[in-house]
Design an enzyme around this catalytic site. Sequence first.
Site, mmCIF file in Angstrom:
data_model
loop_
_atom_site.group_PDB
_atom_site.id
_atom_site.type_symbol
_atom_site.label_atom_id
_atom_site.label_comp_id
_atom_site.label_asym_id
_atom_site.label_seq_id
_atom_site.Cartn_x
_atom_site.Cartn_y
_atom_site.Cartn_z
ATOM 1 N N CYS A 36 0.708 -1.121 -0.048
ATOM 2 C CA CYS A 36 -0.089 -0.005 0.050
ATOM 3 C C CYS A 36 0.842 1.369 -0.029
ATOM 4 O O CYS A 36 1.983 1.310 0.501
ATOM 5 C CB CYS A 36 -0.894 0.040 1.147
ATOM 6 S SG CYS A 36 -1.848 -1.543 1.367
ATOM 7 N N ARG B 132 4.516 0.116 -6.351
ATOM 8 C CA ARG B 132 4.316 -0.723 -5.400
ATOM 9 C C ARG B 132 3.408 -1.841 -5.118
ATOM 10 O O ARG B 132 3.266 -2.731 -4.370
ATOM 11 C CB ARG B 132 3.864 0.144 -3.855
ATOM 12 C CG ARG B 132 4.950 1.163 -3.471
ATOM 13 C CD ARG B 132 4.474 2.182 -2.704
ATOM 14 N NE ARG B 132 4.427 1.478 -1.224
ATOM 15 C CZ ARG B 132 5.193 1.988 -0.148
ATOM 16 N NH1 ARG B 132 6.315 2.720 -0.427
ATOM 17 N NH2 ARG B 132 5.018 1.379 0.984
ATOM 18 N N TRP C 153 -3.124 -2.467 -1.394
ATOM 19 C CA TRP C 153 -3.129 -4.161 -1.703
ATOM 20 C C TRP C 153 -4.158 -4.915 -0.632
ATOM 21 O O TRP C 153 -3.434 -4.849 0.367
ATOM 22 C CB TRP C 153 -1.660 -4.128 -1.686
ATOM 23 C CG TRP C 153 -1.351 -5.360 -2.588
ATOM 24 C CD1 TRP C 153 -0.976 -5.648 -3.806
ATOM 25 C CD2 TRP C 153 -1.026 -6.716 -1.832
ATOM 26 N NE1 TRP C 153 -0.750 -7.043 -3.919
ATOM 27 C CE2 TRP C 153 -0.573 -7.971 -2.858
ATOM 28 C CE3 TRP C 153 -1.003 -7.247 -0.460
ATOM 29 C CZ2 TRP C 153 -0.373 -8.916 -2.596
ATOM 30 C CZ3 TRP C 153 -0.724 -8.629 -0.238
ATOM 31 C CH2 TRP C 153 -0.335 -9.455 -1.335
ATOM 32 N N ASN D 68 -1.277 1.864 6.242
ATOM 33 C CA ASN D 68 -0.607 0.650 5.545
ATOM 34 C C ASN D 68 -0.288 -0.331 6.645
ATOM 35 O O ASN D 68 0.120 0.063 7.964
ATOM 36 C CB ASN D 68 0.713 1.044 5.262
ATOM 37 C CG ASN D 68 0.755 1.925 3.693
ATOM 38 O OD1 ASN D 68 -0.280 1.994 3.296
ATOM 39 N ND2 ASN D 68 1.931 2.299 3.480
ATOM 40 N N GLY D 69 -0.258 -1.688 6.701
ATOM 41 C CA GLY D 69 0.008 -2.617 7.445
ATOM 42 C C GLY D 69 -1.230 -3.408 8.039
ATOM 43 O O GLY D 69 -2.249 -3.367 7.193
ATOM 44 N N GLU E 136 16.042 -17.685 -11.220
ATOM 45 C CA GLU E 136 15.647 -16.283 -11.377
ATOM 46 C C GLU E 136 14.997 -15.825 -12.889
ATOM 47 O O GLU E 136 14.079 -15.257 -12.985
ATOM 48 C CB GLU E 136 16.931 -15.470 -11.293
ATOM 49 C CG GLU E 136 16.832 -13.690 -11.625
ATOM 50 C CD GLU E 136 15.717 -13.140 -10.886
ATOM 51 O OE1 GLU E 136 15.211 -13.578 -10.100
ATOM 52 O OE2 GLU E 136 15.422 -11.871 -11.461
ATOM 53 N N GLU F 269 6.444 -13.945 -13.800
ATOM 54 C CA GLU F 269 5.941 -12.783 -12.934
ATOM 55 C C GLU F 269 5.295 -11.600 -13.979
ATOM 56 O O GLU F 269 4.375 -11.017 -13.549
ATOM 57 C CB GLU F 269 6.560 -12.247 -11.859
ATOM 58 C CG GLU F 269 7.993 -11.404 -12.250
ATOM 59 C CD GLU F 269 8.798 -11.014 -11.061
ATOM 60 O OE1 GLU F 269 8.039 -10.526 -9.955
ATOM 61 O OE2 GLU F 269 9.997 -10.885 -11.156
ATOM 62 N N HIS G 254 15.662 -36.266 -14.323
ATOM 63 C CA HIS G 254 14.878 -37.020 -13.238
ATOM 64 C C HIS G 254 13.659 -36.617 -13.114
ATOM 65 O O HIS G 254 12.804 -36.594 -12.037
ATOM 66 C CB HIS G 254 15.543 -36.643 -12.071
ATOM 67 C CG HIS G 254 17.131 -37.091 -11.788
ATOM 68 N ND1 HIS G 254 17.354 -38.350 -11.550
ATOM 69 C CD2 HIS G 254 18.164 -36.375 -12.016
ATOM 70 C CE1 HIS G 254 18.767 -38.424 -11.719
ATOM 71 N NE2 HIS G 254 19.242 -37.315 -12.028
ATOM 72 N N LYS H 119 5.272 -4.506 -4.719
ATOM 73 C CA LYS H 119 6.805 -4.102 -4.958
ATOM 74 C C LYS H 119 7.326 -4.398 -3.471
ATOM 75 O O LYS H 119 8.397 -5.052 -3.437
ATOM 76 C CB LYS H 119 7.066 -2.819 -5.421
ATOM 77 C CG LYS H 119 8.347 -2.480 -5.386
ATOM 78 C CD LYS H 119 9.309 -3.261 -6.637
ATOM 79 C CE LYS H 119 10.608 -2.728 -6.548
ATOM 80 N NZ LYS H 119 11.577 -3.704 -7.690
HETATM 81 C C1 F6R Z 1 10.575 -10.372 -8.192
HETATM 82 C C2 F6R Z 1 11.041 -9.789 -7.129
HETATM 83 C C3 F6R Z 1 10.480 -10.377 -5.759
HETATM 84 C C4 F6R Z 1 11.608 -9.606 -4.609
HETATM 85 C C5 F6R Z 1 10.946 -10.189 -3.404
HETATM 86 C C6 F6R Z 1 11.871 -9.681 -2.093
HETATM 87 O O1 F6R Z 1 11.127 -9.811 -9.373
HETATM 88 O O2 F6R Z 1 11.116 -8.593 -7.163
HETATM 89 O O3 F6R Z 1 10.679 -11.603 -5.820
HETATM 90 O O4 F6R Z 1 12.810 -10.110 -4.966
HETATM 91 O O5 F6R Z 1 9.643 -9.933 -2.940
HETATM 92 O O6 F6R Z 1 11.791 -8.375 -2.196
HETATM 93 P P1 F6R Z 1 12.865 -7.336 -1.417
HETATM 94 O O7 F6R Z 1 14.262 -7.508 -2.228
HETATM 95 O O8 F6R Z 1 12.231 -6.068 -1.346
HETATM 96 O O9 F6R Z 1 12.935 -8.017 0.136
#
Ligand code: F6R
Length: 608
Positions: free
Chosen positions: A2, A27, A75, A99-100, A480, A487, A503, A603
């Site tokens: 949020c 975010r 969110w 937020n929270g 990754e 995503e 496997h 985010k």
């Molecule tokens: C994927 C991505 C997420 C973050 C994860 C951790 O592209 O961005 O998987 O890496 O949510 O977020 P942080 O790094 O902010 O702790």
Amino acid sequence: MCGIIGILGKAPVAQRVLESLKRLEYRGYDSAGIASLEPNGALERRRASGKIINLEAVLASAPLQGHTGIGHTRWATHGAPTESNAHPHATEKVALVHNGIIENFRPLRARLMAEGHRFTSQTDTEVIAHLITSHILAGMDPIAASEAAIGELEGAFALACIFADAPDLMFGARRGSPLVIGIGDGEMFLGSDAIAVAPFTQTIIYLEEGDSAALTRAGARIKDDKGQPVTRPRAQVMGAAAAEKGNHRHFMQKEVYEQPETLARTVGRYVDGFSETVSIPDLGALDLAAIDQIFLVACGTASYAGRVAEYWLESLAKIPVECDIASEFRYRSPVLGPKSAAMFISQSGETADTLAALRYAKQAGLPTLSVLNVPQSTMWRETDCVLPTLAGPEIGVASTKAFTAQLTALAAFTIALAKARGTIDADAEHRLARALIEMPRLVAQALQCEPMAQQLGAEIAKSVGCLFLGRGVYFPLALEGALKLKEISYLHAEGYAAGELKHGPIALVDENMPVIVLAPKDPLFEKTMSNVEEVHARGGKIILISDPPGHGASEHLNVRRLIIPSCDGIVSPIVAAIPIQLIAYHTALSRGTDVDQPRNLAKSVTVE
Ligand code: F6R
């Protein structure tokens, strides 16, 4: 997750609140709203589910005129992302954004309902509005009422509140979620991060954990967690431009292209180009030579950076490493030794699971180090030693430049630790330092693969899924690659250690399955090529990401090729990250998905 903005302005604020909310879109959110104290003394709200454009339409048909306003991107956690659950929540006396998560909202709600308060949403947040109102109705002024209310809350929050009878007042409080004050010229602001207030002022104050603040247009009065008046230092924030796309189509593309610069900055933090030595500034009391085990803990992309570092640390610094996903770490009863250290990796520095893992390790008495991108984030304040990644604000939800900066800081840490443990000599240190210094230039070269990534993205977009394979450091990079692709393009993808293929996953391989193989020429190259042959024999569509020696050694294979420059093993996964970012980006473009704000994602994930 949020986002919060609050403005005590000199003119109608709705448009500026909206502008700020657009900057907070990165975010992740699923509804948005705005409240203002209107000239007639009433608190009015406009809210909409979905994107901010919906809120903009609501505001266009029913404009707001107040000079005091708050806005929010939500969110959803408690209650669906509907208009009635969108913030701000309000009574006739107060409107607020939050937020929270308020953990004790159920008993509070029951108590307030018994007192006659009527609720109109399913959120935990609405209870705060009614709690403050009940104190105001009992005779308290708005500040005392707000302070009393937050004293009754359990859980995490950042709050911004405005009041019907106090046009020159905004109240803010933080516990668990960040909040900043922006200081303008006769105007004041509250924001969930510096980006929210950056268009209006460069001068901010980061509130500390437990702080509350009463803002008027003349300034802010801050109290600490014990209710004592405190002064917090002012800071200057980066220009508003950080949250602009420039001439790029998406923030993600801009951030991918920023990498030569962000990586050079991060290298500069740890590597002395003149002496070709590597060090970790600000280690404080931490003695690297005294550590005999490292726990690397993070979520998502950041955890894959940790898994690459695991290979580096074990091979160069000869230290045992355990990599953990933060949401698992503290629940699996890890055996922490007396000389163990715990290292956390996070772009935002606010991720709930990583933060909880950091607190767990601290409580167990371990020295804590954190690789962090957002200065003054909660983890930044709580960890013993910060290894900054100087990637600048990352706006695209998919992590790109933060990931490669994390790898860079971790590579530097590996070299510094190896030096402290005596597992590398000065010549090796100089060679590795040179590799890091050269790396940003090689990343710039790797960006030239974009036309090929675009072609491949268009083809992958038509498939039903995608496999990524790699060995050694390229195995976590394969994970990754798969995460990045799924995503932002919503295409199913999996990453595997190349040797694991037979496997099970090889059953997925047929002529419709793209298989992206990460294999620059290294000691494991021939083994990976054997796995490539297995895919080839089953008609899989192989895309080989390799350097010129790797492509030369596999000339006999009929595969699609993506070329990256040759480089030292310590920086090779950083350079090889570029094509997987660009392939994911172009696959998503071909599929027409929302690259910067993929569905359901946030985010900064501030809930467990
Ligand atoms: C994927 C991505 C997420 C973050 C994860 C951790 O592209 O961005 O998987 O890496 O949510 O977020 P942080 O790094 O902010 O702790």
